[in-house]
Design an enzyme around this catalytic site. Structure first.
Site, PDB file in Angstrom:
ATOM      1  N   GLU A   1       0.859  -1.321  -0.060  1.00 43.20           N
ATOM      2  CA  GLU A   1       0.095  -0.049   0.119  1.00 43.20           C
ATOM      3  C   GLU A   1       1.072   1.372   0.125  1.00 43.20           C
ATOM      4  OE1 GLU A   1      -2.665   3.318   0.892  1.00 43.20           O
ATOM      5  OE2 GLU A   1      -0.926   2.685   1.803  1.00 43.20           O
TER       6      GLU A   1
ATOM      7  N   HIS B   1      -0.334   0.764   7.262  1.00 43.13           N
ATOM      8  CA  HIS B   1      -0.917   1.577   6.110  1.00 43.13           C
ATOM      9  C   HIS B   1       0.034   2.365   5.692  1.00 43.13           C
ATOM     10  CE1 HIS B   1      -5.263   3.441   5.055  1.00 43.13           C
ATOM     11  NE2 HIS B   1      -4.325   3.511   4.150  1.00 43.13           N
TER      12      HIS B   1
ATOM     13  N   HIS C   1      -3.458   0.009  12.252  1.00 46.89           N
ATOM     14  CA  HIS C   1      -4.821  -0.106  12.600  1.00 46.89           C
ATOM     15  C   HIS C   1      -5.097  -1.228  13.238  1.00 46.89           C
ATOM     16  CE1 HIS C   1      -5.816   3.333   9.995  1.00 46.89           C
ATOM     17  NE2 HIS C   1      -5.023   2.705   8.901  1.00 46.89           N
TER      18      HIS C   1
ATOM     19  N   ASN D   1      -4.622   7.779   7.715  1.00 47.02           N
ATOM     20  CA  ASN D   1      -4.488   7.111   6.294  1.00 47.02           C
ATOM     21  C   ASN D   1      -2.977   7.020   6.134  1.00 47.02           C
ATOM     22  OD1 ASN D   1      -4.074   6.913   3.434  1.00 47.02           O
ATOM     23  ND2 ASN D   1      -6.255   6.716   3.552  1.00 47.02           N
TER      24      ASN D   1
ATOM     25  N   ASN E   1      -6.111  11.695   1.765  1.00 49.45           N
ATOM     26  CA  ASN E   1      -5.198  10.393   1.575  1.00 49.45           C
ATOM     27  C   ASN E   1      -3.842  10.440   1.696  1.00 49.45           C
ATOM     28  OD1 ASN E   1      -4.173   7.923   0.444  1.00 49.45           O
ATOM     29  ND2 ASN E   1      -6.211   7.749  -0.170  1.00 49.45           N
TER      30      ASN E   1
ATOM     31  N   ASP F   1      -3.967   8.616  -4.824  1.00 48.12           N
ATOM     32  CA  ASP F   1      -3.848   8.036  -3.480  1.00 48.12           C
ATOM     33  C   ASP F   1      -2.434   8.760  -2.973  1.00 48.12           C
ATOM     34  OD1 ASP F   1      -3.544   5.964  -1.670  1.00 48.12           O
ATOM     35  OD2 ASP F   1      -4.636   4.755  -2.730  1.00 48.12           O
ATOM     36  N   ASN F   2      -1.396   7.781  -2.780  1.00 53.00           N
ATOM     37  CA  ASN F   2      -0.246   8.278  -2.159  1.00 53.00           C
ATOM     38  C   ASN F   2       0.650   9.068  -3.014  1.00 53.00           C
ATOM     39  OD1 ASN F   2      -0.555   7.088   0.554  1.00 53.00           O
ATOM     40  ND2 ASN F   2      -0.262   5.150  -0.336  1.00 53.00           N
TER      41      ASN F   2
END
Length: 355
Positions: free
Chosen positions: A53, A115, A134, A168, A224, A269-270
């Site tokens: 991720e 994450h 998480h 996140n 994000n 996203d990232n």
């Protein structure tokens, strides 16, 4: 009380949906299909099957990769085992990964669910890895020290705070100092789902230090990825469901001032930042509906964007890679090192390419 809030939100949502701008399908980009853009020399990374991720590459070519994320509503190919941090040496010809051992008596490996990640290197060249975790559907930030010779992580501290309820991603600005995105406002899963469905745009960015914690930016529709410019003057925030990247000026007191926003036809996203050029590399979801409603017969696509000269009047945005999910599903991150591109995914594999 929670049900009352939910009913209120539902009423708000019915009113909002009269306006097409708040369409759930529009925010998820549900109708988009990608036209493939291939790179000449790409191979899947051996040893990654359950997600990559987020990733962070050190100046010496060692890459940390978070793997095995279990996130509500998102597919997992290994739901019963804890996540892990992988190490990859981008200087090696045979691209494979090593799982880093984790030491520290107070850290619960069985509930590890990594994450977003970020690194910080101090004046003595000690490398700290900060990991969003998480455990049991909660949010913490775990502070590790990288022990390169032992190929392991020493757990130093678990950070919890009421302003870090749904973390996140993070970007470290010190060993225990960071900016973090919260992708939801509510803690309750039921209210979270309505928050996302209605597009309330209540998520936010926090600055954390041991002496001070505060909200520094807010009003996001699913905040994000987050990162910082090489000179430390600007912070970049990806707003997933608004398809935007925001640029903020960072001040000496750690506050942020909005400068500009860029719009995209994809769910950003990232964000990774090239330490030499300052270019942004972004892992994207062309069609978010396929990510949140997974179908193996019609898997989510992958897309990588490069953004050059983001601070200028006309930044250059290049679609570097795009694929319809037959090779790589659900890209979340992309980063470069000496002409090599590493692409990670939320729950699938990882791809390594020569640019």
């Amino acid at each position: 009380m929670a049900k009352l809030i939910a009913l209120t939100l539902l009423g708000m949502g019915l009113a909002l949906f009269k306006n097409h701008r708040f369409s759930y399908q529009t925010r998820l980009n549900a109708l988009r299909e990608v036209q493939p853009i291939e790179l000449p020399n790409c191979n899947l990374v051996k040893g990654i099957e359950t997600g990559s991720e987020d990733l962070e590459i050190l100046p010496n070519g060692l890459a940390f990769i978070s793997s095995g994320l279990k996130y509500p509503g998102i597919k997992s190919f290994d739901p019963n085992n804890p996540g892990k941090i992988l190490l990859m040496d981008l200087n090696e010809e045979d691209q494979t990964v090593l799982e880093l051992g984790i030491t520290g008596s107070k850290f619960d490996l069985s509930s590890f669910n990594p994450h977003g990640i970020s690194t910080f290197t101090d004046e003595d060249n000690a490398v700290y890895l900060l990991v969003v975790n998480h455990p049991d559907a909660k949010s913490t930030v775990e502070l590790f020290k990288f022990q390169e010779e032992e190929k392991s992580l020493l757990h130093l501290k678990t950070i919890r705070h009421k302003l870090l309820p749904n973390v996140n991603d993070i970007v470290a600005v010190g060993p225990e100092h960071f900016y973090a995105t919260n992708d939801h406002y509510f803690l309750d899963p039921y209210l979270k789902s309505w928050e996302m469905y209605l597009g309330l745009a209540w998520s936010y960015v926090v600055y954390y230090s041991p002496s001070e914690v505060r909200v520094v930016a807010e009003g996001f529709d699913f905040a994000n990825g987050i990162n910082i410019s090489p000179d430390g003057k600007y912070v970049y925030v990806a707003e997933l469901l608004a398809h935007k990247i925001h640029v903020y000026e960072k001040h000496a007191n750690w506050t942020l001032t909005p400068l500009k926003s860029l719009d995209f036809n994809t769910l950003v996203d990232n964000i990774s930042v090239d330490p030499e050029t300052g270019d942004l590399w972004v892992g994207c979801h062309p069609n978010g509906m396929k990510v949140f409603f997974y179908d193996s017969e019609n898997p989510p696509a992958s897309e990588v964007l490069q953004i050059q000269n983001i601070l200028t009047e006309e930044p250059k945005v290049t679609q570097v890679y795009a694929e319809n999910g037959t090779v790589l599903q659900g890209s979340t991150v992309a980063s470069v090192y000496k002409g090599k591109l590493l692409i990670g995914t939320v729950f699938h594999k990882a791809l390594y390419c020569e640019l």
